[in-house]
Design a protein around this motif. Structure first.
Motif, short mmCIF file in Angstrom:
data_model
loop_
_atom_site.label_atom_id
_atom_site.label_comp_id
_atom_site.label_asym_id
_atom_site.label_seq_id
_atom_site.Cartn_x
_atom_site.Cartn_y
_atom_site.Cartn_z
N SER A 1 0.82 -1.22 0.00
CA SER A 1 0.00 0.00 0.00
C SER A 1 0.85 1.27 0.00
CB SER A 1 -0.95 0.02 1.20
OG SER A 1 -0.29 0.40 2.40
N THR A 2 2.10 1.15 0.40
CA THR A 2 2.99 2.32 0.40
C THR A 2 3.71 2.48 -0.95
OG1 THR A 2 4.96 1.17 1.23
CG2 THR A 2 3.40 2.03 2.88
N LEU A 3 3.62 1.46 -1.81
CA LEU A 3 4.35 1.47 -3.07
C LEU A 3 3.47 1.51 -4.31
CD1 LEU A 3 6.95 -1.29 -2.09
CD2 LEU A 3 7.32 1.19 -2.11
N VAL A 4 2.19 1.16 -4.15
CA VAL A 4 1.27 1.06 -5.28
C VAL A 4 0.10 2.02 -5.05
CG1 VAL A 4 -0.27 -0.48 -6.57
CG2 VAL A 4 1.83 -1.38 -5.59
N GLU A 5 -0.34 2.64 -6.12
CA GLU A 5 -1.55 3.45 -6.04
C GLU A 5 -2.61 2.82 -6.93
OE1 GLU A 5 -1.09 7.63 -6.71
OE2 GLU A 5 0.78 7.70 -5.60
N GLY A 6 -3.85 3.00 -6.56
CA GLY A 6 -4.95 2.50 -7.40
C GLY A 6 -5.36 1.08 -7.07
N GLU A 7 -4.64 0.12 -7.65
CA GLU A 7 -4.95 -1.29 -7.43
C GLU A 7 -3.67 -2.11 -7.38
OE1 GLU A 7 -7.71 -3.15 -10.10
OE2 GLU A 7 -9.19 -1.56 -9.87
N LEU A 8 -3.70 -3.15 -6.56
CA LEU A 8 -2.61 -4.11 -6.53
C LEU A 8 -2.75 -4.99 -7.76
CD1 LEU A 8 -0.25 -5.25 -4.76
CD2 LEU A 8 -1.89 -6.96 -3.98
N PRO A 9 -1.68 -5.17 -8.54
CA PRO A 9 -1.78 -6.06 -9.70
C PRO A 9 -2.14 -7.49 -9.29
CG PRO A 9 0.22 -4.76 -9.81
CD PRO A 9 -0.37 -4.54 -8.44
N ILE A 10 -3.02 -8.10 -10.05
CA ILE A 10 -3.41 -9.50 -9.83
C ILE A 10 -2.40 -10.37 -10.58
CG2 ILE A 10 -5.17 -11.25 -10.32
CD1 ILE A 10 -6.12 -9.35 -8.20
N ILE A 11 -1.81 -11.34 -9.87
CA ILE A 11 -0.78 -12.17 -10.46
C ILE A 11 -1.25 -13.60 -10.72
CG2 ILE A 11 1.50 -13.21 -10.03
CD1 ILE A 11 2.27 -10.62 -8.59
N THR A 12 -1.98 -14.17 -9.80
CA THR A 12 -2.34 -15.59 -9.91
C THR A 12 -3.76 -15.81 -10.44
OG1 THR A 12 -3.22 -15.76 -7.66
CG2 THR A 12 -0.84 -16.15 -7.94
N PRO A 13 -3.98 -16.95 -11.08
CA PRO A 13 -5.35 -17.27 -11.53
C PRO A 13 -6.34 -17.34 -10.36
CG PRO A 13 -3.76 -18.78 -12.52
CD PRO A 13 -3.01 -17.97 -11.51
N GLU A 14 -5.89 -17.85 -9.21
CA GLU A 14 -6.77 -17.93 -8.04
C GLU A 14 -7.24 -16.55 -7.60
OE1 GLU A 14 -5.00 -19.46 -4.42
OE2 GLU A 14 -6.88 -20.46 -3.92
N ALA A 15 -6.33 -15.59 -7.57
CA ALA A 15 -6.70 -14.22 -7.20
C ALA A 15 -7.66 -13.62 -8.23
CB ALA A 15 -5.46 -13.35 -7.04
N GLU A 16 -7.42 -13.93 -9.47
CA GLU A 16 -8.31 -13.44 -10.54
C GLU A 16 -9.72 -14.00 -10.37
OE1 GLU A 16 -9.80 -11.54 -13.74
OE2 GLU A 16 -7.72 -11.31 -13.13
N ILE A 17 -9.82 -15.26 -10.04
CA ILE A 17 -11.13 -15.91 -9.88
C ILE A 17 -11.86 -15.40 -8.64
CG2 ILE A 17 -12.27 -18.11 -9.35
CD1 ILE A 17 -10.00 -19.42 -11.10
N TYR A 18 -11.18 -15.38 -7.49
CA TYR A 18 -11.85 -15.10 -6.23
C TYR A 18 -11.87 -13.62 -5.83
CZ TYR A 18 -12.04 -20.10 -5.66
OH TYR A 18 -12.31 -21.43 -5.86
N LEU A 19 -10.92 -12.85 -6.32
CA LEU A 19 -10.86 -11.44 -5.93
C LEU A 19 -11.17 -10.49 -7.08
CD1 LEU A 19 -7.64 -11.57 -3.72
CD2 LEU A 19 -10.02 -11.62 -2.94
N LYS A 20 -10.77 -10.87 -8.26
CA LYS A 20 -10.93 -10.07 -9.49
C LYS A 20 -10.10 -8.79 -9.47
CE LYS A 20 -15.38 -12.10 -10.49
NZ LYS A 20 -15.09 -13.24 -9.66
N ARG A 21 -10.20 -8.03 -8.42
CA ARG A 21 -9.40 -6.81 -8.30
C ARG A 21 -9.17 -6.51 -6.82
NH1 ARG A 21 -13.04 -2.31 -7.63
NH2 ARG A 21 -11.45 -0.89 -8.38
N ILE A 22 -8.08 -5.79 -6.54
CA ILE A 22 -7.76 -5.41 -5.17
C ILE A 22 -7.46 -3.91 -5.15
CG2 ILE A 22 -6.32 -5.85 -3.15
CD1 ILE A 22 -5.50 -8.54 -4.53
N PRO A 23 -8.51 -3.08 -4.98
CA PRO A 23 -8.29 -1.65 -4.92
C PRO A 23 -7.53 -1.25 -3.65
CG PRO A 23 -10.58 -2.16 -4.46
CD PRO A 23 -9.90 -3.45 -4.83
N ILE A 24 -6.81 -0.13 -3.75
CA ILE A 24 -6.11 0.41 -2.59
C ILE A 24 -6.79 1.73 -2.21
CG2 ILE A 24 -3.92 1.26 -1.67
CD1 ILE A 24 -2.54 -0.68 -3.66
N ALA A 25 -7.41 1.72 -1.04
CA ALA A 25 -8.11 2.92 -0.56
C ALA A 25 -7.09 3.89 0.03
CB ALA A 25 -9.13 2.53 0.51
N PRO A 26 -7.25 5.18 -0.25
CA PRO A 26 -6.32 6.18 0.30
C PRO A 26 -6.36 6.19 1.83
CG PRO A 26 -7.89 7.20 -1.23
CD PRO A 26 -8.29 5.77 -1.07
#
Length: 186
Positions: A101-126
């Motif tokens: 959260s200290t290095l990325v703005e907006g959203e954490l990149p999705i890397i794994t198929p499992e994260a894509e299936i179950y999370l779809k996206r991981i926004p970072i709230a200010p």
């Protein structure tokens, strides 16, 4: 009914600490049942939590039990208000997610198929101060179209139809943050 809910909260609170998803006083879990929310009491420590340390509040934030709710109760209520499909919330402080959260703005990149299936996206709230209505509002907005969010410099929130589902989504967020962080070093 409330005994079974409290037992679940104790089980997953201790598991969150065992798996390194939170430390000391940090983090809190909740389960919504009708108009009531069962949540970790203020001052309770996740790794030795007991059923007596589960607070109960109603959806307006009024304390129903003899113990006070976590200072983050507003966060839980705001999410339950915006997401009627959500019945459980995990708010934890996993290290890789906080670092990301200290290095990325907006959203954490999705890397794994499992994260894509179950999370779809991981926004970072200010960043907003802990325990405030400001934080509750911005995070609730972040999880309107996502089952997970990272709070800048603070931790994560994941939601589910059950506490088990919310908990394992939290593990998946932390795994995603760890993999992203380690891939930067490669």
């Amino acid at each position: 009914m409330s005994r079974a809910i409290k037992t679940q909260l104790v089980k997953y609170s201790r598991l969150a600490h065992e798996r390194g998803l939170t430390a000391a006083f940090g983090g809190n879990l909740s389960i919504r049942k009708g108009n009531l929310v069962f949540i970790k009491a203020t001052g309770a420590v996740m790794d030795d939590m007991t059923a007596e340390q589960v607070a109960v509040i109603d959806m307006s934030g009024r304390q129903v039990s003899g113990v006070r709710p976590s200072s983050e109760y507003r966060l839980h209520l705001a999410i339950y208000e915006r997401r009627p499909d959500v019945k459980a919330i995990a708010h934890l402080h996993p290290p890789y997610s906080i670092v990301a959260s200290t290095l990325v703005e907006g959203e954490l990149p999705i890397i794994t198929p499992e994260a894509e299936i179950y999370l779809k996206r991981i926004p970072i709230a200010p960043f907003r101060p802990a325990g405030t209505q400001e934080l509750a509002d911005i995070v609730a907005k972040s999880v309107c179209h996502s089952d997970a969010a990272i709070m800048a410099n603070h931790g994560i929130v994941t939601v589910g139809k059950t506490l088990r589902e919310a908990f394992y989504k939290a593990e998946l967020v932390e795994e995603s943050a760890k993999l992203w962080y380690l891939s930067r070093k490669a």
